[in-house]
Design a protein around this motif. Sequence first.
Motif, short mmCIF file in Angstrom:
data_model
loop_
_atom_site.label_atom_id
_atom_site.label_comp_id
_atom_site.label_asym_id
_atom_site.label_seq_id
_atom_site.Cartn_x
_atom_site.Cartn_y
_atom_site.Cartn_z
N VAL A 157 0.82 -1.21 0.00
CA VAL A 157 0.00 0.00 0.00
C VAL A 157 0.86 1.26 0.00
O VAL A 157 0.58 2.22 -0.73
CB VAL A 157 -0.96 -0.02 1.22
N HIS A 158 1.92 1.28 0.79
CA HIS A 158 2.77 2.47 0.83
C HIS A 158 3.58 2.64 -0.45
O HIS A 158 4.00 3.76 -0.77
CB HIS A 158 3.67 2.43 2.06
N GLY A 159 3.81 1.55 -1.17
CA GLY A 159 4.41 1.70 -2.48
C GLY A 159 3.48 2.44 -3.43
O GLY A 159 3.91 3.30 -4.21
N ILE A 160 2.18 2.13 -3.35
CA ILE A 160 1.20 2.84 -4.17
C ILE A 160 1.09 4.30 -3.71
O ILE A 160 0.97 5.22 -4.54
CB ILE A 160 -0.16 2.14 -4.07
N TYR A 161 1.14 4.54 -2.40
CA TYR A 161 1.11 5.91 -1.90
C TYR A 161 2.27 6.73 -2.47
O TYR A 161 2.10 7.92 -2.84
CB TYR A 161 1.18 5.93 -0.37
N SER B 267 8.17 15.12 -6.55
CA SER B 267 8.36 16.11 -5.49
C SER B 267 9.78 16.65 -5.45
O SER B 267 10.08 17.55 -4.67
CB SER B 267 8.02 15.48 -4.13
N GLY B 268 10.66 16.11 -6.28
CA GLY B 268 12.05 16.57 -6.30
C GLY B 268 12.99 15.52 -5.76
O GLY B 268 12.63 14.74 -4.87
N LEU B 269 14.19 15.48 -6.30
CA LEU B 269 15.17 14.49 -5.88
C LEU B 269 15.54 14.68 -4.41
O LEU B 269 15.92 15.76 -3.99
CB LEU B 269 16.42 14.62 -6.76
N GLY B 270 15.38 13.62 -3.63
CA GLY B 270 15.68 13.66 -2.21
C GLY B 270 14.52 14.07 -1.34
O GLY B 270 14.64 14.08 -0.11
N ALA B 271 13.37 14.42 -1.94
CA ALA B 271 12.24 14.95 -1.17
C ALA B 271 11.17 13.90 -0.91
O ALA B 271 10.03 14.26 -0.61
CB ALA B 271 11.62 16.14 -1.91
N SER B 272 11.50 12.63 -0.99
CA SER B 272 10.51 11.59 -0.73
C SER B 272 10.10 11.60 0.73
O SER B 272 10.92 11.81 1.64
CB SER B 272 11.09 10.22 -1.10
N VAL B 273 8.82 11.34 0.98
CA VAL B 273 8.29 11.25 2.34
C VAL B 273 8.24 9.79 2.80
O VAL B 273 8.52 9.49 3.96
CB VAL B 273 6.89 11.90 2.41
N GLU B 274 7.92 8.88 1.88
CA GLU B 274 7.75 7.47 2.23
C GLU B 274 9.05 6.81 2.70
O GLU B 274 9.02 5.85 3.45
CB GLU B 274 7.19 6.70 1.04
N LYS B 275 10.19 7.32 2.26
CA LYS B 275 11.45 6.70 2.66
C LYS B 275 11.81 6.99 4.12
O LYS B 275 12.75 6.41 4.65
CB LYS B 275 12.58 7.18 1.75
N TRP B 276 11.04 7.85 4.79
CA TRP B 276 11.31 8.17 6.19
C TRP B 276 10.70 7.12 7.12
O TRP B 276 10.08 7.43 8.12
CB TRP B 276 10.77 9.55 6.54
N GLY B 277 10.86 5.86 6.77
CA GLY B 277 10.43 4.78 7.64
C GLY B 277 9.08 4.20 7.31
O GLY B 277 8.71 3.16 7.87
N GLN B 278 8.31 4.83 6.41
CA GLN B 278 6.99 4.32 6.07
C GLN B 278 7.06 3.17 5.08
O GLN B 278 6.27 2.22 5.16
CB GLN B 278 6.13 5.45 5.48
N LEU B 279 7.98 3.24 4.14
CA LEU B 279 8.09 2.24 3.07
C LEU B 279 9.26 1.31 3.34
O LEU B 279 10.42 1.73 3.27
CB LEU B 279 8.28 2.93 1.72
N PRO B 280 9.01 0.03 3.67
CA PRO B 280 10.12 -0.91 3.88
C PRO B 280 10.87 -1.19 2.57
O PRO B 280 10.28 -1.16 1.49
CB PRO B 280 9.42 -2.17 4.40
N GLU B 281 12.16 -1.45 2.70
CA GLU B 281 13.03 -1.79 1.55
C GLU B 281 12.95 -0.70 0.47
O GLU B 281 12.84 -1.00 -0.72
CB GLU B 281 12.64 -3.15 0.96
N ALA B 282 13.04 0.54 0.90
CA ALA B 282 12.91 1.65 -0.06
C ALA B 282 14.07 1.71 -1.04
O ALA B 282 13.90 2.19 -2.16
CB ALA B 282 12.80 2.97 0.70
#
Length: 454
Positions: free
Chosen positions: A272-276, A286-301
């Motif tokens: 689900v968080h991959g789809i988000y 959103s710009g290079l380095g500006a991901s929100v999901e990589k802050w612990g929400q998306l495993p194996e980012a």
Amino acid sequence: MPSSRTGRPPVQRAAKRPAVSRTPRDNAVRRLYGRARRAWDRPLTAYYLILGGSLLITVLGLVMVYSASQIKALQLSLPGSYFFRKQFLAAGIGGLLMLAASRMPVKLHRALAYPMLLGSVFLMVLVQVPGIGVAVNGNQNWISVGGPFQLQPSEFGKLALVLWGADLLARKQDKRLLTQWKHMLVPLVPVAFMLLGLIMLGGDMGTAIILTAILFGLLWLAGAPTRLFGGVLAVAVAIGFLLIKTSPNRMSRLACLGATEPGPGDTCWQAVHGIYALASGGLFGSGLGASVEKWGQLPEAHTDFIFAVTGEELGLAGTLSVLALFAALGYAGIRVAGRTEDPFVRYAAGGVTTWITAQAVINIGAVLGLLPIAGVPLPLFSYGGSALLPTMFAVGLLIAFAREDPAARAALAMRQPRFGRKRGAVRESARAAGPGRWNTMRRRASAARSSGER
């Protein structure tokens, strides 16, 4: 009938056809299409697509690994560039392997088939030895090689199956044995099932699926009859269904297809968080380095779901660019396999193309929620040196095979500097290219051009 001054009857002239008005825009489109068609038809097209496409995927993958892995590294109390430095080192070693593979003759590639198969089997057996094998995320398929570095032998098993299977089928085709089903299946299928069994002992079904795809690709290229191909496919599907049905973890992954909510117990959290992540990227991200999901929400980012972070940071434009690069690489591999007369080159190029494209489809399909999460990395793109090294060597194989085409070899010879070059060698290369649909040497000679393919 009125006569002319000379006494001869006047010449009857045909009525002029009305001129078809063509706008400058139509002419420009036609010229552009013609240029693109001629460029696409050149002997070095496959060579440039493989070389350029693979390098672009690797470089973009390094950028995204650095962006997606920073938070994970900081959570583990490591420097932010920890995973990037390891991946950069693996890419450097892989680049040397790709260069070496692209310069090796075909005979040397065939000579490596059996040693690589035996070495891969030995390492996969060592994985199951207590104290040597290392379990990662519940899968016992790693070997510690000292310090923070680990090796996954099953990744090298893919390359071993491609080389060994291609050499085996090429030798049997030379002896005209592939018309008998027993020679087509034995020992290719038993050895492949042995590799699959060693992989499944560690619980890595994703790699087993890729290995099965390589096996079916080789059988398809060998001209397996429909009944034989369908029989082997039915056995593989039955075994796969049994393995999925008896594992609650695999059943839960299958149940997450098309999920839009994490579900009870957050069983579909990663899907689900991959789809988000993809949905929040928009057109340009959103710009290079500006991901929100990589802050612990998306495993194996930075590994299996790096494509989702790419969609969030680079948007639809970035994901379509990655898809286009993989499509170009797949097309070039099919072109190399289809134009060669060497059976080993055809089987090996087809096997490598099947491997890379099937793994890319399975990874991207899982991120998009169209396929179950198989836990396989995106080739040349995701973090992981064990996956990157054999894949870059395999790309070097495709480059070597593309260079071996007679027309491509002649075009490359004409591109060399004039200083110190023997004219006889160039004439011999041009003569070796021979006639053919794909040979542009005669067109170049008729146009009185002195330069080669560009």
